[in-house]
Design a protein around this motif. Sequence first.
Motif, short mmCIF file in Angstrom:
data_model
loop_
_atom_site.label_atom_id
_atom_site.label_comp_id
_atom_site.label_asym_id
_atom_site.label_seq_id
_atom_site.Cartn_x
_atom_site.Cartn_y
_atom_site.Cartn_z
N TYR A 191 0.79 -1.24 0.00
CA TYR A 191 0.00 0.00 0.00
C TYR A 191 0.82 1.28 0.00
N GLY A 192 1.91 1.34 -0.74
CA GLY A 192 2.67 2.57 -0.87
C GLY A 192 3.74 2.80 0.19
N PHE A 193 4.04 1.82 0.98
CA PHE A 193 5.14 1.94 1.93
C PHE A 193 5.87 0.61 2.01
N GLU A 194 7.05 0.65 2.62
CA GLU A 194 7.87 -0.56 2.72
C GLU A 194 7.93 -1.05 4.15
N MET A 195 7.79 -2.34 4.30
CA MET A 195 7.98 -2.98 5.59
C MET A 195 9.42 -3.49 5.62
N ILE A 196 10.18 -3.08 6.63
CA ILE A 196 11.58 -3.47 6.71
C ILE A 196 11.84 -4.24 8.00
N ALA A 197 12.87 -5.06 7.96
CA ALA A 197 13.34 -5.74 9.17
C ALA A 197 14.17 -4.75 9.97
N VAL A 198 14.19 -4.91 11.28
CA VAL A 198 14.93 -4.00 12.14
C VAL A 198 16.42 -3.97 11.76
N GLU A 199 16.91 -5.08 11.22
CA GLU A 199 18.32 -5.14 10.81
C GLU A 199 18.63 -4.19 9.65
N GLU A 200 17.63 -3.74 8.92
CA GLU A 200 17.83 -2.83 7.79
C GLU A 200 17.83 -1.36 8.20
N LEU A 201 17.49 -1.09 9.44
CA LEU A 201 17.34 0.29 9.91
C LEU A 201 18.57 1.14 9.68
N GLU A 202 19.72 0.69 10.12
CA GLU A 202 20.93 1.50 10.00
C GLU A 202 21.32 1.75 8.54
N GLU A 203 21.12 0.76 7.69
CA GLU A 203 21.42 0.93 6.27
C GLU A 203 20.58 2.06 5.68
N ILE A 204 19.31 2.09 5.98
CA ILE A 204 18.43 3.14 5.46
C ILE A 204 18.79 4.49 6.06
N ARG A 205 19.03 4.50 7.36
CA ARG A 205 19.37 5.78 8.02
C ARG A 205 20.67 6.36 7.49
N SER A 206 21.61 5.52 7.11
CA SER A 206 22.89 6.04 6.62
C SER A 206 22.86 6.39 5.14
#
Length: 115
Positions: free
Chosen positions: A7-22
């Motif tokens: 529905y227009g957004f992505e569900m990510i695993a908590v392990e992906e958080l830092e990759e996206i933030r950086s």
Amino acid sequence: MERTFVYGFEMIAVEELEEIRSSERAWLIDLRDEDNYRKGHIKNARNCPLAYIDIWRRELPDRVSIILYCEHGNQSLLAARKLRGRKGAIYTITGGYQAFLKMDEKEIDTDVFNR
């Protein structure tokens, strides 16, 4: 890790958080109430309770990615649906704060003034 688009957004695993933030200009938003936020939250998260989404959503900058989390992941899905259509990516952390707590290396920030 493969991401799930819903529905227009992505569900990510908590392990992906830092990759996206950086790799992206992103705001990390804790949707839980202030009491739960004060007990502990992911480092550098902004406390924007779901109950006040109609107020704080107007203050979100354009073209900034938004990463949402709540206690278990359900409220972040509701918030993501409300934020659809804005400019900038929207992510939800699958499993929420509880998934974060289960990680081996965690950055828990219990100092509410360190935001």
